[in-house]
Write a protein that holds these residues in place. Structure first.
Motif, PDB file in Angstrom:
ATOM      1  N   UNK A 100       0.816  -1.211   0.000  1.00 33.94           N
ATOM      2  CA  UNK A 100       0.000   0.000   0.000  1.00 33.94           C
ATOM      3  C   UNK A 100       0.847   1.258   0.000  1.00 33.94           C
ATOM      4  N   UNK A 101       1.899   1.291   0.814  1.00 35.79           N
ATOM      5  CA  UNK A 101       2.746   2.480   0.890  1.00 35.79           C
ATOM      6  C   UNK A 101       3.470   2.741  -0.424  1.00 35.79           C
ATOM      7  N   UNK A 102       3.985   1.698  -1.070  1.00 35.28           N
ATOM      8  CA  UNK A 102       4.725   1.883  -2.324  1.00 35.28           C
ATOM      9  C   UNK A 102       3.780   2.309  -3.447  1.00 35.28           C
ATOM     10  N   UNK A 103       2.541   1.803  -3.442  1.00 37.08           N
ATOM     11  CA  UNK A 103       1.588   2.212  -4.470  1.00 37.08           C
ATOM     12  C   UNK A 103       1.240   3.693  -4.350  1.00 37.08           C
ATOM     13  N   UNK A 104       1.226   4.222  -3.121  1.00 41.38           N
ATOM     14  CA  UNK A 104       0.944   5.649  -2.929  1.00 41.38           C
ATOM     15  C   UNK A 104       2.193   6.486  -3.172  1.00 41.38           C
ATOM     16  N   UNK A 105       3.297   6.085  -2.571  1.00 42.44           N
ATOM     17  CA  UNK A 105       4.552   6.825  -2.697  1.00 42.44           C
ATOM     18  C   UNK A 105       5.485   6.042  -3.622  1.00 42.44           C
ATOM     19  N   UNK A 106       5.372   6.283  -4.910  1.00 44.61           N
ATOM     20  CA  UNK A 106       6.162   5.512  -5.878  1.00 44.61           C
ATOM     21  C   UNK A 106       7.662   5.574  -5.633  1.00 44.61           C
ATOM     22  N   UNK A 107       8.228   6.696  -5.147  1.00 46.20           N
ATOM     23  CA  UNK A 107       9.673   6.693  -4.869  1.00 46.20           C
ATOM     24  C   UNK A 107      10.115   5.597  -3.908  1.00 46.20           C
ATOM     25  N   UNK A 108       9.186   5.097  -3.069  1.00 46.50           N
ATOM     26  CA  UNK A 108       9.541   4.016  -2.154  1.00 46.50           C
ATOM     27  C   UNK A 108       9.835   2.715  -2.892  1.00 46.50           C
ATOM     28  N   UNK A 109       9.512   2.660  -4.173  1.00 46.29           N
ATOM     29  CA  UNK A 109       9.833   1.463  -4.959  1.00 46.29           C
ATOM     30  C   UNK A 109      11.334   1.213  -4.985  1.00 46.29           C
ATOM     31  N   UNK A 110      12.116   2.269  -4.730  1.00 49.23           N
ATOM     32  CA  UNK A 110      13.566   2.092  -4.689  1.00 49.23           C
ATOM     33  C   UNK A 110      13.983   1.128  -3.596  1.00 49.23           C
ATOM     34  N   UNK A 111      13.215   1.047  -2.511  1.00 51.38           N
ATOM     35  CA  UNK A 111      13.543   0.127  -1.414  1.00 51.38           C
ATOM     36  C   UNK A 111      13.377  -1.327  -1.823  1.00 51.38           C
TER      37      UNK A 111
END
Length: 360
Positions: free
Chosen positions: A191-202
């Motif tokens: 859920x967090x990555x879908x909202x904050x796409x920059x978190x996809x880097x993690x």
């Protein structure tokens, strides 16, 4: 350790109710197609592309009655969903006959529940709030594990507190939290990555966000208005000829001044319900402008495309839906009891001993 405990309790007390509501709405949405009541909702999906093309042509032919988008029937929901402007919409059977209409999303529980879970009825602002709540949820899981570790020898399997006292609820909270922690991590991270796409880097590496943005971007906008008459059936046939093994999933009119009609398809190897295999047609002529094959996307983008199906339990059948239902219900229980004990069941402060003055 005391600081972690304080942050865990105070953050839970402030945002626990929101997480509880998101967990409950998510648990309900996992089974949305099963409880959405409408005629012909249980019909099997029509695979004849010619019938799909004819129905599409009929629904889109009249500019005055033309929907802004069509979502086609799936294996577990046998209706077309038509969306118009100002929140209006309709369900139609796979022959194109409208079986139900609504003038606002508030008339359909599956629509307003979806809007709440994804946007809190607030558009992009709600997206940000939900993303922050998901990050707080991750903080709870990590700090909860640290706090549980000190009391691990008292662990017990309980679905409900032994008593509705604060100590019993706190103990149940820690033990239930550690049991469902893997499911909560899955729900909250996706859920967090879908909202904050920059978190996809993690998850996918430092360059993943830029790679995802580039790979999923539509073609450049065209200076073209939507023609009154287009060969909508021809678009369906062209798409099917380009990707014979793909399932037609949705058709959307141009957004703002994009000048492109978007047709999404789902190939067998894709998990996304509506797929990422996409074709764009010129809005003034209906000619094919560009096509994107989801099977050729970079590995990081393919990984990103797996997040929503995992979050919404769109893969794995009934067993995985039940697991994600458990995740949502556990989040509901943990969040609601946290708020209750924090605000309404706080331990009473011990009374100070009365001092007796001694006269001399």
């Amino acid at each position: 350790m005391k600081l972690i405990d304080t942050l865990h309790r105070w953050t839970g007390g402030l945002i626990g109710l929101l997480l509880a509501l998101l967990g409950l709405s998510g648990a309900l949405l996992v089974h949305k197609n099963a409880w959405t009541l409408a005629p012909h909702a249980g019909d099997p999906r029509v695979e004849d592309v010619r019938q799909l093309a004819e129905v599409t042509q009929r629904l889109m032919a009249d500019p005055a009655m033309r929907p802004q988008s069509i979502t086609y029937a799936s294996d577990d929901f046998g209706l077309l969903k038509l969306l118009f402007d100002n929140g209006r919409g309709a369900y139609a059977d796979q022959q194109g006959a409208v079986v139900m209409r609504w003038s606002s999303q508030w008339e359909r529980p599956e629509l307003w529940l979806f809007d709440f879970h994804h946007h809190l009825f607030s558009g992009e602002t709600g997206d940000w709030v939900i993303g922050i709540a998901a990050l707080c949820g991750l903080f709870f899981v990590l700090t909860g594990f640290i706090l549980w570790w000190r009391t691990r020898r008292t662990f017990e399997w309980r679905l409900w507190p032994a008593r509705m006292s604060r100590p019993a609820i706190v103990r149940h909270h820690r033990d239930l939290g550690i049991i469902v922690a893997p499911l909560l991590l899955l729900s909250l991270v996706t859920g967090a990555v879908l909202v904050f796409r920059p978190m996809a880097a993690l998850l996918f590496g430092p360059g993943a966000p830029a790679q995802i943005d580039k790979a999923l971007a539509p073609p450049p906008p065209r200076n073209a208005g939507l023609a009154g008459r287009l060969d909508w059936a021809g678009m369906i046939m062209t798409a099917k000829a380009r990707f014979p093994d793909a399932e037609v999933r949705s058709l959307s009119l141009p957004r703002k001044k994009g000048g492109l009609v978007t047709l999404r398809m789902r190939r067998p190897q894709e998990w996304l319900p509506n797929g990422r295999t996409t074709l764009w047609f010129a809005a003034d002529s209906g000619m094919l402008v560009a096509a994107r094959d989801a099977s050729t996307l970079p590995t990081a983008v393919k990984g990103y495309n797996l997040l929503y199906p995992l979050h919404a339990a769109k893969v794995g059948g009934l067993p995985f839906r039940l697991l994600m239902t458990l995740s949502g219900l556990a989040l509901t229980l943990l969040g609601s009891l946290t708020v209750w004990t924090f605000w309404f069941r706080r331990p009473a402060r011990p009374a100070r001993p009365r001092q007796i003055a001694i006269r001399t």
